[in-house]
Design an enzyme around this catalytic site. Sequence first.
Site, short mmCIF file in Angstrom:
data_model
loop_
_atom_site.label_atom_id
_atom_site.label_comp_id
_atom_site.label_asym_id
_atom_site.label_seq_id
_atom_site.Cartn_x
_atom_site.Cartn_y
_atom_site.Cartn_z
N ASP A 70 -8.51 -8.83 4.15
CA ASP A 70 -8.21 -7.73 5.06
C ASP A 70 -9.26 -7.60 6.16
OD1 ASP A 70 -7.04 -5.54 6.18
OD2 ASP A 70 -7.72 -4.12 4.66
N GLU A 105 -12.56 -2.09 12.10
CA GLU A 105 -12.50 -1.31 10.87
C GLU A 105 -13.65 -1.65 9.92
OE1 GLU A 105 -8.84 -1.77 8.69
OE2 GLU A 105 -9.62 -0.73 6.93
N GLU A 154 0.82 -1.22 0.00
CA GLU A 154 0.00 0.00 0.00
C GLU A 154 0.85 1.26 0.00
OE1 GLU A 154 -2.73 -0.67 3.33
OE2 GLU A 154 -4.07 -1.71 1.96
C1 GCU Z 1 -6.04 -2.10 5.91
C2 GCU Z 1 -6.38 -0.75 6.50
C3 GCU Z 1 -5.21 0.20 6.43
C4 GCU Z 1 -3.98 -0.46 7.03
C5 GCU Z 1 -3.73 -1.79 6.37
C6 GCU Z 1 -2.59 -2.58 6.98
O1 GCU Z 1 -5.91 -2.00 4.54
O2 GCU Z 1 -7.48 -0.21 5.82
O3 GCU Z 1 -5.57 1.35 7.13
O4 GCU Z 1 -2.88 0.36 6.88
O5 GCU Z 1 -4.86 -2.60 6.47
O6 GCU Z 1 -2.88 -3.56 7.66
O7 GCU Z 1 -1.45 -2.27 6.77
#
Ligand code: GCU
Length: 720
Positions: free
Chosen positions: A389, A417, A315
């Site tokens: 996730d 979440e 990400e």
């Molecule tokens: C999810 C979450 C993110 C977080 C990510 C992670 O995608 O929405 O906010 O950073 O998990 O576990 O790194």
Amino acid sequence: MNSDQRRSSGALLVSLAIAVMLLTGAGVKAEDGYRLWLRYDPLPQQMIELYRPRVTSIVATGGSATMDAIRVELAGGCAGLLGGPVLVAEKVDRDGAVVAGTPKSSPLIASLNWPLAGLGPEGFRIRSVKLGGRAATVIAANSEIGALYGAFHFLRLLQTQQSINNLNISQKPRLQLRMLNHWDNLDGSVERGYAGRSLWNWQELPDKVDPRLRDYARANASLGVNGSALNNVNANSRSLSAEYLRKAAAIAGVFRPYGVRVYLSARFSAPIELGGLKTADPFDPEVATWWKKKADEIYQLIPDFGGFLVKANSEGQPGPRTYNRNHVDGANMLAAAVAPHNGIVIWRAFVYDMKEGYDRAGAAYGNLQPFDGKFAANVLLQVKNGPIDFQPREPFHPLFGAMPKTQLAPELQITQEYLGFSNHLAFLAPMWREFFDSDTFAKGAGSTVTKIADGSLYNQRLTGIAGVANTGSDLNWSGHHFAQANWYAFGRLAWNPDLASKQIADEWIRMTFTNDPKTVSALTRVMLESHESLVDYMTPLGLHHIMWGGHHYGPAPWWDKEKRGDWNPTYYHRADERGLGFDRTKTGSNSVSQYHPPTRDLFADLKTCPEKFLAWFHHVPWDYRMRSGRIFWDELALHYQRGVDWVRATRKEWDKLANVIDADRHAAVAKKLAIQERDAIHWRDACLLYFQTFSKRPLPDGVEKPRKTLEEYQAKSLAW
Ligand code: GCU
């Protein structure tokens, strides 16, 4: 007792008096939830009479901060529960002493010559014994932290009104590293946090340390949680600067007596941002040296620093692949830096690079599995419970059972979440039980996730588990009074991943609300049903990731605006006029092949696939005949309705408890349940109206007419 010890016990009396007040809630006007499950209010008179003769004094000698904590907790806790002071004594001079400590801290315990080696560094033994002819209870351990865990266990017995006659208990944690991951940013915000701001006030640290941090550490110790990664995995390099390390050291100082070690999330590019280097390439000797020096600096300040937690090449985060190196290259370079200090590196397996036509559910396996056996001995690979996730329901992650030569550690998400934030009552122990109990068949039947996590299946040396914390600055810590139960459940399962959800719920209710049998049974039922009901009104029958983009609150199955395809609900549900769901079998992405047979075959065949995972593995025809005899569409609609019905029934149930639950918490939970009902209806209507545009079928009998039109639901998210 030497003069140092005497001085420390003089000071102790003062702090003890204060602590007793705090622990017993003297002066606390409202039930605000701050005391969590550590409420030591007086027990019913008949219990006090039973316990009193067995708890007359606390004998916990030794001058360390941990021994102080044990004395304060036992004296304060017992005094509160038994409705009157309990003597803190130096020796056993009457029946009913509770003796706690280690052979080192307590000559009495040393004289017992108990074989404690089998308890390991954190286990404890609690036994009813005679000492010099007097009845006593001994809480013994190899380490003071073990004795502290034993003290909390003893208090739990009182709080839950168990017998304390003839005790003979030996316990030790099944997993070594039991840690919370805080996704806290340096500006005080918390990523995916729904309980206020961060507990760490970086501005004020290290000069001012919020006394609340001690309560946080104490709550963790009561569960056996022994690690805390302070900062977000989407890390800021500044956390590793000299300035911030001093702040982290102040926090570590507060946590230390409670056995909670501090960890930090490390940004892989920190050598560039902090060190001024041109690269963060793990093969560059200057980079490796920078990390070694950084580790040395950290251990100077925090001698028991746990290690680094790393989100790399995920990400948008930097990582070794930025420099054409791989995950092992990155992890092992960091591992070498902390190894001289016995530190560890926790490398996250949450890696999924979007490629054309790929399946995100299979991505982490594809990225990490080939490195089995390559990670250094002080690396743990932290794997989320499911392959996507933290969805309300996922099958277990296929990496469990696929990396026999790698030390895996599960990562669970305590903060909700995707599960209604801190607005929805959802007790997560049953979800985590389902995960732990999943049979990977990696080494034949019985190769459960639990056995991989606790290291027994593959003789894993280092074991651990992480939970993404749901704590924040809200007075009640977790935003929803019942969300505290998920922190509690995480800790209890980390200690013993075989614990039953019912036991965890039962304990928590008794400690947090009441021992009244009718209320305990009503609330246990509510809690045990709550997760399945949430799945019903959010993502039944294998649906997943159909939440509104960005904040993930409320439904948006129509959502297709994200720049990455795999962040869009439409990518996951694939609704069309034929049916619904992601085909992960041979005719689709085939990521089901990442599981071992017979699980693989079970999931891959529409007829044998558990219905709860149907749309996870299959594109299910709308008229597919379900086990109930109904067609898939009807079944789906009825699940949504069932979820709504459950929330309504729960509200009624809760209303009935108005006389047994204190007014403040009763009102607060009632408000949350009203939101949960509103949201459940919204979920049902929005999802069914949208999917109906593909199924083109009427809602079956028993499903209520939607309150609004699809367009109205699409126009506005539930959150903002
Ligand atoms: C999810 C979450 C993110 C977080 C990510 C992670 O995608 O929405 O906010 O950073 O998990 O576990 O790194």
